[in-house]
Enzyme design. Structure first.
Site, short mmCIF file in Angstrom:
data_model
loop_
_atom_site.label_atom_id
_atom_site.label_comp_id
_atom_site.label_asym_id
_atom_site.label_seq_id
_atom_site.Cartn_x
_atom_site.Cartn_y
_atom_site.Cartn_z
N LYS A 41 31.02 40.41 35.68
CA LYS A 41 30.56 41.45 35.94
C LYS A 41 31.42 42.40 36.94
CE LYS A 41 25.79 39.47 35.94
NZ LYS A 41 24.77 39.01 37.00
N GLU A 97 40.66 43.31 35.83
CA GLU A 97 39.95 42.27 36.81
C GLU A 97 39.64 42.80 37.93
OE1 GLU A 97 37.90 39.97 37.14
OE2 GLU A 97 38.71 37.77 36.53
N ASP A 98 38.72 42.33 38.52
CA ASP A 98 38.21 42.74 39.93
C ASP A 98 39.07 41.95 40.91
OD1 ASP A 98 37.00 40.32 39.14
OD2 ASP A 98 35.12 40.84 39.97
N ASP A 101 41.73 34.83 42.57
CA ASP A 101 41.41 34.00 43.72
C ASP A 101 42.27 32.86 43.36
OD1 ASP A 101 40.70 32.54 45.51
OD2 ASP A 101 38.40 32.42 45.07
N THR A 105 40.62 31.71 36.18
CA THR A 105 39.90 32.55 35.34
C THR A 105 40.76 33.43 34.36
OG1 THR A 105 38.04 32.82 36.90
CG2 THR A 105 38.12 34.55 34.93
N LYS A 129 43.90 37.18 46.05
CA LYS A 129 44.03 36.40 47.57
C LYS A 129 45.32 35.61 47.33
CE LYS A 129 39.02 35.90 47.97
NZ LYS A 129 37.90 34.99 47.87
N ASP A 157 30.55 40.91 44.31
CA ASP A 157 29.16 40.25 44.71
C ASP A 157 29.33 39.11 45.57
OD1 ASP A 157 29.69 38.45 42.50
OD2 ASP A 157 27.50 37.77 42.97
P1 IMP Z 1 39.48 32.74 40.00
O1 IMP Z 1 39.31 32.08 38.66
O2 IMP Z 1 39.66 31.67 41.04
O3 IMP Z 1 40.68 33.52 40.32
O4 IMP Z 1 38.26 33.49 40.24
C1 IMP Z 1 38.11 34.67 39.89
C2 IMP Z 1 36.74 35.12 40.09
O5 IMP Z 1 36.02 34.22 41.10
C3 IMP Z 1 36.52 36.56 40.04
O6 IMP Z 1 36.61 37.31 39.02
C4 IMP Z 1 35.39 36.73 40.75
O7 IMP Z 1 34.38 36.72 39.90
C5 IMP Z 1 35.26 35.31 41.66
N1 IMP Z 1 35.70 35.57 43.04
C6 IMP Z 1 36.85 35.07 43.91
N2 IMP Z 1 36.93 35.40 44.87
C7 IMP Z 1 35.89 36.55 44.96
C8 IMP Z 1 35.42 37.09 46.38
O8 IMP Z 1 36.02 36.93 47.35
N3 IMP Z 1 34.32 37.92 46.09
C9 IMP Z 1 33.66 38.16 45.03
N4 IMP Z 1 34.04 37.48 44.07
C10 IMP Z 1 35.19 36.26 44.02
MG MG Z 2 35.76 38.71 38.01
#
Ligand code: IMP
Ligand code: MG
Length: 176
Positions: A41, A97-98, A101, A105, A129, A157
């Site tokens: 979302k 993408e928002d 991290d 994803t 990050k 969120d």
């Molecule tokens: P990744 O797969 O670890 O890169 O995580 C990506 C997803 O984790 C993002 O699309 C967010 O939905 C969620 N996410 C990671 N860090 C944060 C944060 O600081 N605030 C909110 N959502 C986060």
């Molecule tokens: Mg996301």
């Protein structure tokens, strides 16, 4: 949980989104239609602002993936929750993408989309990050690098709270 403290102001976000839209519009000028695929979302507000500032023909699609069940603890695996309604063969895809991290994803999504034989796949993320990255993933258009903190607002969120804030703020998660 603490109330969010401002990390990136509304004005700074708006300025950067305008810059990204100009850059993307320039890069895709003459390429025909691009397909923006927003990851639900969290990317919904970024998509709304970005897409309205593009000057190239574009269509909007959504996908939903899940890696965090609730709160801020990473479950490890990425799960496809909602797929596209149509094929993307031959299309120029821009994933919106928002936040990136660990990168899991976005990596999962790019690999999945590549199997569908699009003309191209690029990525646009509002924040990253940087120190957290575990999986190598190229971000073609990046808004901001941020430290390893939990951020909310502008679509993001913490346990479904704070998505509608106009700025990006930091909260202290209860589960860390
Ligand atoms: P990744 O797969 O670890 O890169 O995580 C990506 C997803 O984790 C993002 O699309 C967010 O939905 C969620 N996410 C990671 N860090 C944060 C944060 O600081 N605030 C909110 N959502 C986060
Ligand atoms: Mg996301």
């Amino acid at each position: 949980m603490s109330e969010p403290t401002v990390l990136i102001s509304e004005a700074d976000i708006q300025r950067r989104v305008t810059e990204l839209a100009a850059q993307i519009s320039g890069d895709y000028a003459g390429a025909g239609e691009i397909t923006l695929i927003a990851v639900l979302k969290g990317a919904f507000i970024f998509l709304a602002d970005l897409s309205r500032r593009l000057t190239v023909p574009r269509r909007i699609e959504f996908m939903a993936l899940s890696s965090y069940e609730e709160g801020s603890v990473h479950s490890g695996a990425v799960r496809l929750v909602m797929d596209l309604r149509e094929g993307v063969e031959g299309r120029h895809i821009l994933v919106v993408e928002d936040i990136v991290d660990t990168g899991r994803t976005l990596h999962y999504l790019i690999e999945l989309l590549k199997t569908r034989e699009p003309a191209s796949v690029r990525t646009c993320a509002l924040v990253r990050k940087k120190d957290r990255h575990e999986v190598e993933v190229d971000i073609d258009y990046l808004g901001f690098d941020i430290p390893d903190v939990w951020v909310v607002g502008y679509g993001l969120d913490y346990a479904e709270r704070h998505r509608a804030l106009p700025y990006i703020g930091v909260v202290e998660p209860d589960d860390q």
